[in-house]
Design an enzyme around this catalytic site. Structure first.
Site, PDB file in Angstrom:
ATOM      1  N   GLY A   1       0.783  -1.233   0.000  1.00 33.58           N
ATOM      2  CA  GLY A   1       0.000   0.000   0.000  1.00 33.58           C
ATOM      3  C   GLY A   1       0.816   1.283   0.000  1.00 33.58           C
ATOM      4  O   GLY A   1       0.295   2.333   0.375  1.00 33.58           O
TER       5      GLY A   1
ATOM      6  N   THR B   1      -9.366   0.012 -18.746  1.00 35.86           N
ATOM      7  CA  THR B   1     -10.367  -0.490 -19.692  1.00 35.86           C
ATOM      8  C   THR B   1     -10.332  -2.016 -19.632  1.00 35.86           C
ATOM      9  O   THR B   1      -9.551  -2.592 -18.853  1.00 35.86           O
ATOM     10  CB  THR B   1     -10.050  -0.032 -21.131  1.00 35.86           C
ATOM     11  OG1 THR B   1      -8.784  -0.597 -21.509  1.00 35.86           O
ATOM     12  CG2 THR B   1      -9.995   1.484 -21.245  1.00 35.86           C
TER      13      THR B   1
ATOM     14  N   HIS C   1       0.992   1.277 -13.166  1.00 35.91           N
ATOM     15  CA  HIS C   1       1.675   0.075 -13.656  1.00 35.91           C
ATOM     16  C   HIS C   1       3.180   0.366 -13.719  1.00 35.91           C
ATOM     17  O   HIS C   1       3.584   1.423 -14.207  1.00 35.91           O
ATOM     18  CB  HIS C   1       1.151  -0.293 -15.048  1.00 35.91           C
ATOM     19  CG  HIS C   1       1.751  -1.548 -15.567  1.00 35.91           C
ATOM     20  ND1 HIS C   1       1.404  -2.800 -15.086  1.00 35.91           N
ATOM     21  CD2 HIS C   1       2.711  -1.770 -16.501  1.00 35.91           C
ATOM     22  CE1 HIS C   1       2.117  -3.714 -15.708  1.00 35.91           C
ATOM     23  NE2 HIS C   1       2.911  -3.123 -16.581  1.00 35.91           N
TER      24      HIS C   1
ATOM     25  N   GLU D   1      -9.027  -3.959 -21.595  1.00 41.94           N
ATOM     26  CA  GLU D   1      -7.743  -4.470 -22.073  1.00 41.94           C
ATOM     27  C   GLU D   1      -6.696  -4.323 -20.961  1.00 41.94           C
ATOM     28  O   GLU D   1      -6.446  -3.197 -20.501  1.00 41.94           O
ATOM     29  CB  GLU D   1      -7.317  -3.659 -23.297  1.00 41.94           C
ATOM     30  CG  GLU D   1      -6.147  -4.244 -24.024  1.00 41.94           C
ATOM     31  CD  GLU D   1      -5.711  -3.347 -25.189  1.00 41.94           C
ATOM     32  OE1 GLU D   1      -4.684  -3.645 -25.786  1.00 41.94           O
ATOM     33  OE2 GLU D   1      -6.398  -2.347 -25.460  1.00 41.94           O
TER      34      GLU D   1
ATOM     35  N   LEU E   1      -9.471  -7.659 -13.556  1.00 42.25           N
ATOM     36  CA  LEU E   1     -10.897  -7.323 -13.495  1.00 42.25           C
ATOM     37  C   LEU E   1     -11.572  -7.678 -14.817  1.00 42.25           C
ATOM     38  O   LEU E   1     -10.994  -7.498 -15.890  1.00 42.25           O
ATOM     39  CB  LEU E   1     -11.055  -5.837 -13.196  1.00 42.25           C
ATOM     40  CG  LEU E   1     -10.525  -5.430 -11.815  1.00 42.25           C
ATOM     41  CD1 LEU E   1     -10.382  -3.908 -11.717  1.00 42.25           C
ATOM     42  CD2 LEU E   1     -11.421  -5.950 -10.698  1.00 42.25           C
TER      43      LEU E   1
END
Ligand code: GAR
Length: 199
Positions: A15, A144, A112, A146, A96
């Site tokens: 975190g 998104t 990322h 992808e 997800l």
């Protein structure tokens, strides 16, 4: 002045990006943290969020097995209670489904640890070293369907040094993550999608 945007931060681990985001949302910031949510009830970041005074919750993904839709429905239920305007994925390590990403389209960010579109997925630093890259970095993007593929909202670059290991490179990138993500969130919460480029 309009009400600050309500931000939920999704984590799986330590975190540190969540802390950087949470600590940035003070004063005249256009957002504030309303929930830190983890798929791992034992995530260290939950303790750190509690210490900062942010409400926390966990939805353990393990009892759901391969049923991602049911896991995500449980996430949705918990999020509905917190009524966030924006979701920030911060080291959230579950993929997800389109059902979830479409429900939050335009309202969900991810960080990322690579210079996207390079190195989507895992082991980004080892792959950058393997390729002999002179530069590495991190990217904040809209989420998104992808994986690691949505519109880029900011990038920060670091040099790759001759003696780097994946761990030393990850540590150098992480320092930049903690600068980049708050900078992007501040703009995004104010309605500005102009990419942030650091340094
Ligand atoms: C960060 O380096 C983040 O970029 C990465 O996980 C780490 C989480 O650290 N995320 C991904 O790899 C997403 N695919 P943190 O829990 O200390 O913020």
């Amino acid at each position: 002045m309009t009400d600050p945007k309500r931000v939920a931060i999704l984590i799986s681990g330590s975190g540190s990006n969540m802390v950087a985001l949470a600590e940035s949302m003070t004063g005249d910031h256009p957002a504030r943290p309303v929930l830190v949510l983890s798929n791992d009830p034992g995530a260290k970041g939950l303790d750190r969020a509690r210490a900062i005074g942010i409400p926390v919750a966990a939805v353990d993904h393990r009892p759901f097995g391969k049923d991602r839709a049911a896991f995500e429905a449980a996430l949705m239920d918990r999020l509905a209670e917190a009524r966030p305007d924006i979701l920030c994925l911060a080291g959230f390590m579950r993929v997800l489904t389109p059902g979830f990403t479409e429900a939050w389209a335009g309202r969900m960010l991810n960080i990322h640890p690579s210079l996207l579109p390079n190195y989507r997925g895992l082991h980004t630093h080892a792959r950058a070293l393997e390729a002999g890259d002179a530069e590495a970095g991190c990217t904040v993007h809209e989420v998104t369907a992808e994986l690691d593929g949505g519109p880029i909202l900011g990038q920060a670059r670091v040099p790759v040094l001759p003696d780097d290991t994946a761990d030393t490179l990850a540590a150098r990138v992480l320092v930049q993550e903690h600068a980049l993500y708050p900078a992007v969130l501040r703009r995004f919460a104010a309605g500005d999608r102009t990419p942030v480029l650091l340094p």
